[in-house]
Design a protein around this motif. Structure first.
Motif, PDB file in Angstrom:
ATOM      1  N   CYS A  43     -75.047 -13.293   0.851  1.00 46.55           N
ATOM      2  CA  CYS A  43     -74.893 -13.563   2.278  1.00 46.55           C
ATOM      3  C   CYS A  43     -74.967 -15.054   2.563  1.00 46.55           C
ATOM      4  N   SER A  44     -75.857 -15.750   1.878  1.00 52.17           N
ATOM      5  CA  SER A  44     -76.007 -17.181   2.118  1.00 52.17           C
ATOM      6  C   SER A  44     -74.947 -17.995   1.404  1.00 52.17           C
ATOM      7  N   VAL A  45     -74.334 -17.431   0.346  1.00 51.26           N
ATOM      8  CA  VAL A  45     -73.289 -18.143  -0.390  1.00 51.26           C
ATOM      9  C   VAL A  45     -71.983 -18.175   0.394  1.00 51.26           C
ATOM     10  N   ALA A  46     -71.760 -17.194   1.252  1.00 51.36           N
ATOM     11  CA  ALA A  46     -70.523 -17.135   2.023  1.00 51.36           C
ATOM     12  C   ALA A  46     -70.363 -18.366   2.890  1.00 51.36           C
ATOM     13  N   ALA A  47     -69.108 -18.787   3.072  1.00 47.50           N
ATOM     14  CA  ALA A  47     -68.833 -19.922   3.946  1.00 47.50           C
ATOM     15  C   ALA A  47     -69.321 -19.619   5.358  1.00 47.50           C
ATOM     16  N   PRO A  48     -69.794 -20.627   6.083  1.00 50.09           N
ATOM     17  CA  PRO A  48     -70.335 -20.385   7.425  1.00 50.09           C
ATOM     18  C   PRO A  48     -69.228 -20.145   8.444  1.00 50.09           C
ATOM     19  N   SER A  49     -69.576 -19.418   9.492  1.00 46.95           N
ATOM     20  CA  SER A  49     -68.657 -19.278  10.617  1.00 46.95           C
ATOM     21  C   SER A  49     -68.624 -20.580  11.400  1.00 46.95           C
ATOM     22  N   GLY A  50     -67.512 -20.810  12.110  1.00 49.84           N
ATOM     23  CA  GLY A  50     -67.390 -22.045  12.865  1.00 49.84           C
ATOM     24  C   GLY A  50     -66.325 -21.932  13.933  1.00 49.84           C
ATOM     25  N   ASP A  51     -66.139 -22.998  14.683  1.00 50.34           N
ATOM     26  CA  ASP A  51     -65.195 -22.978  15.795  1.00 50.34           C
ATOM     27  C   ASP A  51     -63.774 -22.686  15.332  1.00 50.34           C
ATOM     28  N   ASP A  88     -68.204  -0.115   7.608  1.00 50.42           N
ATOM     29  CA  ASP A  88     -69.375   0.755   7.502  1.00 50.42           C
ATOM     30  C   ASP A  88     -69.567   1.281   6.079  1.00 50.42           C
ATOM     31  N   GLY A  89     -68.891   0.644   5.105  1.00 51.70           N
ATOM     32  CA  GLY A  89     -69.029   1.066   3.718  1.00 51.70           C
ATOM     33  C   GLY A  89     -70.132   0.317   2.999  1.00 51.70           C
ATOM     34  N   ASP A  90     -70.137   0.453   1.673  1.00 53.68           N
ATOM     35  CA  ASP A  90     -71.154  -0.205   0.850  1.00 53.68           C
ATOM     36  C   ASP A  90     -71.016  -1.723   0.917  1.00 53.68           C
ATOM     37  N   ALA A 133     -65.074 -16.222  -5.880  1.00 52.96           N
ATOM     38  CA  ALA A 133     -64.628 -15.655  -4.617  1.00 52.96           C
ATOM     39  C   ALA A 133     -65.777 -15.422  -3.644  1.00 52.96           C
ATOM     40  N   ASP A 134     -66.978 -15.847  -4.018  1.00 53.42           N
ATOM     41  CA  ASP A 134     -68.171 -15.537  -3.245  1.00 53.42           C
ATOM     42  C   ASP A 134     -68.091 -16.034  -1.806  1.00 53.42           C
ATOM     43  N   GLN A 135     -67.543 -17.243  -1.606  1.00 53.93           N
ATOM     44  CA  GLN A 135     -67.509 -17.793  -0.256  1.00 53.93           C
ATOM     45  C   GLN A 135     -66.530 -17.054   0.634  1.00 53.93           C
ATOM     46  N   PHE A 136     -65.558 -16.374   0.038  1.00 53.81           N
ATOM     47  CA  PHE A 136     -64.675 -15.498   0.815  1.00 53.81           C
ATOM     48  C   PHE A 136     -65.400 -14.213   1.217  1.00 53.81           C
ATOM     49  N   PHE A 137     -65.934 -13.516   0.218  1.00 57.42           N
ATOM     50  CA  PHE A 137     -66.434 -12.159   0.447  1.00 57.42           C
ATOM     51  C   PHE A 137     -67.889 -12.115   0.880  1.00 57.42           C
ATOM     52  N   GLY A 138     -68.726 -13.001   0.333  1.00 58.54           N
ATOM     53  CA  GLY A 138     -70.138 -12.939   0.652  1.00 58.54           C
ATOM     54  C   GLY A 138     -70.702 -11.562   0.364  1.00 58.54           C
ATOM     55  N   CYS A 139     -71.503 -11.042   1.290  1.00 62.16           N
ATOM     56  CA  CYS A 139     -72.085  -9.707   1.134  1.00 62.16           C
ATOM     57  C   CYS A 139     -71.426  -8.719   2.080  1.00 62.16           C
ATOM     58  N   ALA A 140     -70.141  -8.936   2.392  1.00 61.38           N
ATOM     59  CA  ALA A 140     -69.426  -8.074   3.336  1.00 61.38           C
ATOM     60  C   ALA A 140     -69.443  -6.620   2.883  1.00 61.38           C
ATOM     61  N   THR A 141     -69.274  -5.738   3.825  1.00 56.69           N
ATOM     62  CA  THR A 141     -69.224  -4.302   3.551  1.00 56.69           C
ATOM     63  C   THR A 141     -67.783  -3.825   3.468  1.00 56.69           C
ATOM     64  N   LEU A 163     -58.510 -11.318   5.469  1.00 56.39           N
ATOM     65  CA  LEU A 163     -58.885 -10.642   4.235  1.00 56.39           C
ATOM     66  C   LEU A 163     -59.554  -9.307   4.562  1.00 56.39           C
ATOM     67  N   ASP A 164     -58.998  -8.213   4.047  1.00 49.27           N
ATOM     68  CA  ASP A 164     -59.565  -6.876   4.260  1.00 49.27           C
ATOM     69  C   ASP A 164     -60.270  -6.401   3.002  1.00 49.27           C
ATOM     70  N   VAL A 165     -61.513  -5.980   3.142  1.00 45.25           N
ATOM     71  CA  VAL A 165     -62.287  -5.444   2.021  1.00 45.25           C
ATOM     72  C   VAL A 165     -62.021  -3.937   1.963  1.00 45.25           C
ATOM     73  N   LEU A 166     -61.223  -3.517   0.975  1.00 41.64           N
ATOM     74  CA  LEU A 166     -60.752  -2.133   0.924  1.00 41.64           C
ATOM     75  C   LEU A 166     -61.664  -1.215   0.123  1.00 41.64           C
ATOM     76  N   GLY A 167     -62.365  -1.753  -0.848  1.00 45.00           N
ATOM     77  CA  GLY A 167     -63.209  -0.885  -1.666  1.00 45.00           C
ATOM     78  C   GLY A 167     -63.853  -1.656  -2.798  1.00 45.00           C
TER      79      GLY A 167
END
Length: 318
Positions: A43-51, A88-90, A133-141, A163-167
């Protein structure tokens, strides 16, 4: 237009910005995966949100090709990432193999440059989180949609990814178990799929020998493919493991499958999902003793290989 696998494309798109520390293998060597390390906080490795990332308006359902609106030229000074749909997935974990779809836009014009993963014709290879790819995906579900704004590099313009996390794909072979082949090493699997190998009390074979332990049901590996796999290597003479991907926490992939010849021969023609046992004589591994200064020269090598995905060379080049 089809995209290259994310790990390969992001090398060109992000250069050192996102992939600092991502190691590659040498053409004749067994590769080593790289990552953020066991226990890393994705979660912390992911790139930060911004304007910038928050200014992108995206339409379309997750899993369908996206449309994006933003003021162009969009000035991207640093990598920014906003999760616009929470799945709402893993949750993705270190070492996860992620199936994804992506639409990539030129930040300066808004033009769609590439899109892939929205059908099964040429799906992109899954990406190992922990391989750059960590900064793209982070800990996304699973089920999430992510906007990633990427600054320009010498190799690529500034980009906007949707980017869509499909599975999350299996990290071990899932094929149908096959009958063992007499005279070949015996393989046992731990609960997580990690193999152990017992060498028979016999002379090492002088020719390449291949046995299918599990028969997969996926795409067939072709010459020049880039294949995601797990491997476990054993010295026939000593029975000792000299290298494996399992202990390193992630499957591996080398562009064009540039492994030793016997390893490559064992992969070609095998369907994804298969587990293959191969015994490689020195001539098809690291050469005879005295002909090479490699530490494995003169050794007969045994590999258990789990084939997790493959990307054909023509698809990866498009």
């Amino acid at each position: 237009m089809r995209i290259r696998p994310l790990a390969a494309l992001s090398v060109a798109a992000l250069s050192a910005v996102l992939l600092a520390g991502c190691a590659g293998g040498t053409p004749d060597a067994t590769p080593t995966p790289s990552g953020t390390g066991a226990g890393a906080d994705l979660c912390s490795v992911a790139a930060p949100s911004g304007d910038v990332s928050e200014s992108v308006t995206v339409s379309g359902e997750v899993g369908a090709e996206a449309s994006a609106e933003f003021e162009s030229p969009l000035e991207v000074a640093s990598a920014e990432r906003t999760v616009i749909v929470e799945g709402d997935g893993d949750a993705i974990e270190e070492g996860s193999l992620v199936n994804y779809a992506a639409t990539i836009f030129d930040a300066s014009t808004g033009e769609v440059l590439e899109a892939s993963g929205y059908d099964s014709e040429i799906p992109p290879a899954p990406v190992t989180v922990g391989s750059g790819a960590d900064q793209f995906f982070g800990c996304a579900t699973v089920g999430s949609r992510i906007v990633m704004a990427v600054p320009a590099t010498e190799q690529a313009p500034a980009l906007v990814w949707v980017l869509d996390v499909l599975g999350i794909a299996p990290t071990a072979a899932w094929g149908e178990p096959q009958e063992p082949v007499e005279g070949m090493p015996e393989v046992e699997l731990a609960e997580d799929g990690t193999p152990s190998v017992t060498i028979p009390d016999a002379d090492a074979p002088t020719e390449l020998e291949v046995a299918v332990l599990k028969e997969g049901d996926g795409e067939v590996v072709a010459e020049g493919d880039t294949t995601t796999l797990q491997y476990y290597g054993v010295d026939w003479e000593t029975g000792e493991t000299f290298d494996d991907s399992w202990s390193k926490g992630a499957p591996i992939s080398l562009p064009g499958n540039t492994y030793v010849p016997g390893f490559v021969e064992a992969l070609v023609g095998q369907p994804v999902g298969s587990q293959v046992l191969v015994v490689i004589p020195p001539a098809q591994a690291y050469g005879e003793a005295g002909e090479s200064d490699h530490e494995l020269a003169g050794k007969t090598l045994v590999f258990v290989i789990d084939i997790l995905s493959t990307q054909h060379a023509d698809a990866a080049a498009e």
